[in-house]
Design an enzyme around this catalytic site. Structure first.
Site, mmCIF file in Angstrom:
data_model
loop_
_atom_site.group_PDB
_atom_site.id
_atom_site.type_symbol
_atom_site.label_atom_id
_atom_site.label_comp_id
_atom_site.label_asym_id
_atom_site.label_seq_id
_atom_site.Cartn_x
_atom_site.Cartn_y
_atom_site.Cartn_z
ATOM 1 N N ILE A 126 11.753 -7.711 3.595
ATOM 2 C CA ILE A 126 10.813 -7.552 3.600
ATOM 3 C C ILE A 126 10.037 -8.486 3.645
ATOM 4 O O ILE A 126 10.214 -8.725 2.378
ATOM 5 C CB ILE A 126 11.266 -6.779 1.558
ATOM 6 C CG1 ILE A 126 12.625 -6.564 1.207
ATOM 7 C CG2 ILE A 126 9.985 -5.982 1.506
ATOM 8 C CD1 ILE A 126 12.877 -6.348 0.577
ATOM 9 N N HIS A 127 8.949 -8.476 4.078
ATOM 10 C CA HIS A 127 8.030 -9.293 3.972
ATOM 11 C C HIS A 127 6.273 -8.622 4.408
ATOM 12 O O HIS A 127 5.504 -8.832 4.095
ATOM 13 C CB HIS A 127 7.930 -9.987 5.390
ATOM 14 C CG HIS A 127 7.471 -9.959 6.898
ATOM 15 N ND1 HIS A 127 8.786 -9.206 7.318
ATOM 16 C CD2 HIS A 127 6.371 -10.316 7.320
ATOM 17 C CE1 HIS A 127 8.643 -9.037 8.508
ATOM 18 N NE2 HIS A 127 6.874 -9.574 8.716
ATOM 19 N N ARG A 128 6.547 -7.430 5.099
ATOM 20 C CA ARG A 128 5.050 -6.949 5.801
ATOM 21 C C ARG A 128 4.297 -7.028 4.545
ATOM 22 O O ARG A 128 4.475 -6.017 3.483
ATOM 23 C CB ARG A 128 5.322 -5.694 6.398
ATOM 24 C CG ARG A 128 4.422 -5.643 7.629
ATOM 25 C CD ARG A 128 4.664 -4.250 8.310
ATOM 26 N NE ARG A 128 5.483 -5.597 9.196
ATOM 27 C CZ ARG A 128 4.582 -5.593 10.012
ATOM 28 N NH1 ARG A 128 3.840 -6.186 10.884
ATOM 29 N NH2 ARG A 128 5.055 -6.508 11.215
ATOM 30 N N ASP A 186 11.595 -4.569 7.571
ATOM 31 C CA ASP A 186 9.783 -4.047 8.042
ATOM 32 C C ASP A 186 9.036 -4.728 8.926
ATOM 33 O O ASP A 186 8.501 -5.013 9.291
ATOM 34 C CB ASP A 186 9.073 -3.987 7.063
ATOM 35 C CG ASP A 186 8.867 -5.367 6.230
ATOM 36 O OD1 ASP A 186 9.030 -5.941 6.422
ATOM 37 O OD2 ASP A 186 8.319 -5.441 4.168
#
Length: 360
Positions: free
Chosen positions: A206-208, A279
């Site tokens: 998860i980074h967006r 993501d």
């Protein structure tokens, strides 16, 4: 033939390494030498990009490191444009090669186009159809000023056809995906990260910003992952920023969080996981390369062929949709999704096309 390659982030180094290897192999057997000059804008500072990174991945070190990161999109792109122009005036290349959709991609293409140096765009034609994404703007504008557009898929080619590129003075070629070249080459170097001894696990990233900067989306995703981890381990190499945001929101993380991993460690995780939840754009394809079902926690994806063939499910940030997708993913059939991204020799095809264009 001299080619200036402009890159700005670690994933672009992995992609560009495939072309650098093709150049080295070509120069060993051909009398027409190709010189590659690598420019690293410094868009993304990455502590993992030490000397050992370049040695292990067999990637040439940059000839120019501009150190330009931070600031707004406009500030960054403008500063990069100015410095890349200086490099191009010094080097006088025959081609400028850019990858993907970062600010560095657009700055490199703009600097070249304004100096009438032909631009070759790798990963051309990709579209999310979300103009709120800076990446979408970068890729569209870069395509518009490129002389050769190297597409990774038939879908990308069709996007360009719909946009009228058949009537432009450029070439559009489907050469396959350089990330498949990279995945095939680096599988032999996969390295197990420091994780517990699990018989099986799900892999998550998860980074967006659309997820991490939205409290409701981030909470929904973390709640779903917590629930999944009750019956199957979930391993998440997490960016410190994402973890800090979760803590600030008081969100308890019950799944296995580990520090960001190297590319070799990510390859190992992909080889050994059951399902990928992400993501990330690149990880969607890499899941496919390793025949792992993917659940994409975004509202759009550039890799629509993965969704159309059923090996990737687009679920947004809805908790129940994520949980339902995991159940559905267990029955994923990859038989209908063969050879979506070429034969693993995209970089050789790119080099051959540039040489062919030069001699025409």
């Amino acid at each position: 033939m001299k080619v200036v390659t402009v890159i700005g982030a670690r994933p672009q180094f992995v992609k560009a390494a495939t072309f650098s290897r093709a150049v080295r192999e070509h120069n060993q057997t051909s009398q027409k030498a190709v010189q590659e000059v690598i420019v690293h804008t410094g868009q993304h500072y990455d502590a993992n990009m030490s000397d050992i990174f370049f040695e292990e991945m067999q990637i040439p070190k940059p000839d120019y490191s501009l150190g330009i990161g931070g600031g707004t999109h406009g500030q960054m792109t403008g500063r990069q444009l100015e410095e890349i122009e200086k490099v191009l005036l010094e080097e006088k290349p025959d081609w400028v090669l850019v990858y993907g959709d970062t600010n560095s991609t657009l700055a490199g293409a703009l600097a070249a186009a304004k100096l009438h140096i032909p631009v070759a765009h790798v990963e051309a034609g990709l579209r999310s159809f979300n103009m709120r994404m800076p990446e979408e703007i970068n890729r569209i504008l870069t395509d518009q000023i490129s002389k050769i557009l190297f597409c990774p898929t038939d879908t990308a080619v069709q996007n360009l056809v719909r946009e009228g590129f058949k009537d432009k003075s450029c070439q559009v070629r489907n050469v396959g995906d350089v990330m498949l070249d990279a995945a095939s080459f680096y599988t032999q170097s996969a390295k197990r990260p420091a994780i517990p001894e699990y018989d099986s696990f799900y892999l998550c990233t998860i980074h967006r910003a659309e997820n991490t900067d939205d409290e409701n989306r981030l909470k929904s995703i973390i709640t779903a992952l917590n629930e999944l981890s009750e019956t199957q381990p979930v391993i998440c190499p997490i960016h410190p920023r994402t973890q800090k945001l979760a803590e600030c929101l008081g969100l308890e993380i019950k799944f296995d969080v580990i520090p960001p991993v190297s590319y070799f460690e990510m390859v190992w995780l992909l080889e050994h996981c059951e399902i990928v939840l992400t993501d990330s754009g690149g990880l969607q394809k890499e899941a496919y390369f390793f025949s792992k079902p993917c659940i994409t926690m975004r509202d759009q994806t550039e890799w629509v062929e993965l969704v159309n063939t059923g090996v990737n499910q687009l679920v947004g940030a809805d908790k129940q949709a994520i949980l339902n997708a995991v159940d559905a993913a267990k029955a994923t059939n990859f038989a209908q999704a063969e050879n979506l991204y070429g034969n693993g020799e995209a970089a050789k095809a790119i080099l051959a096309a540039l040489l062919e264009f030069e001699s025409a």
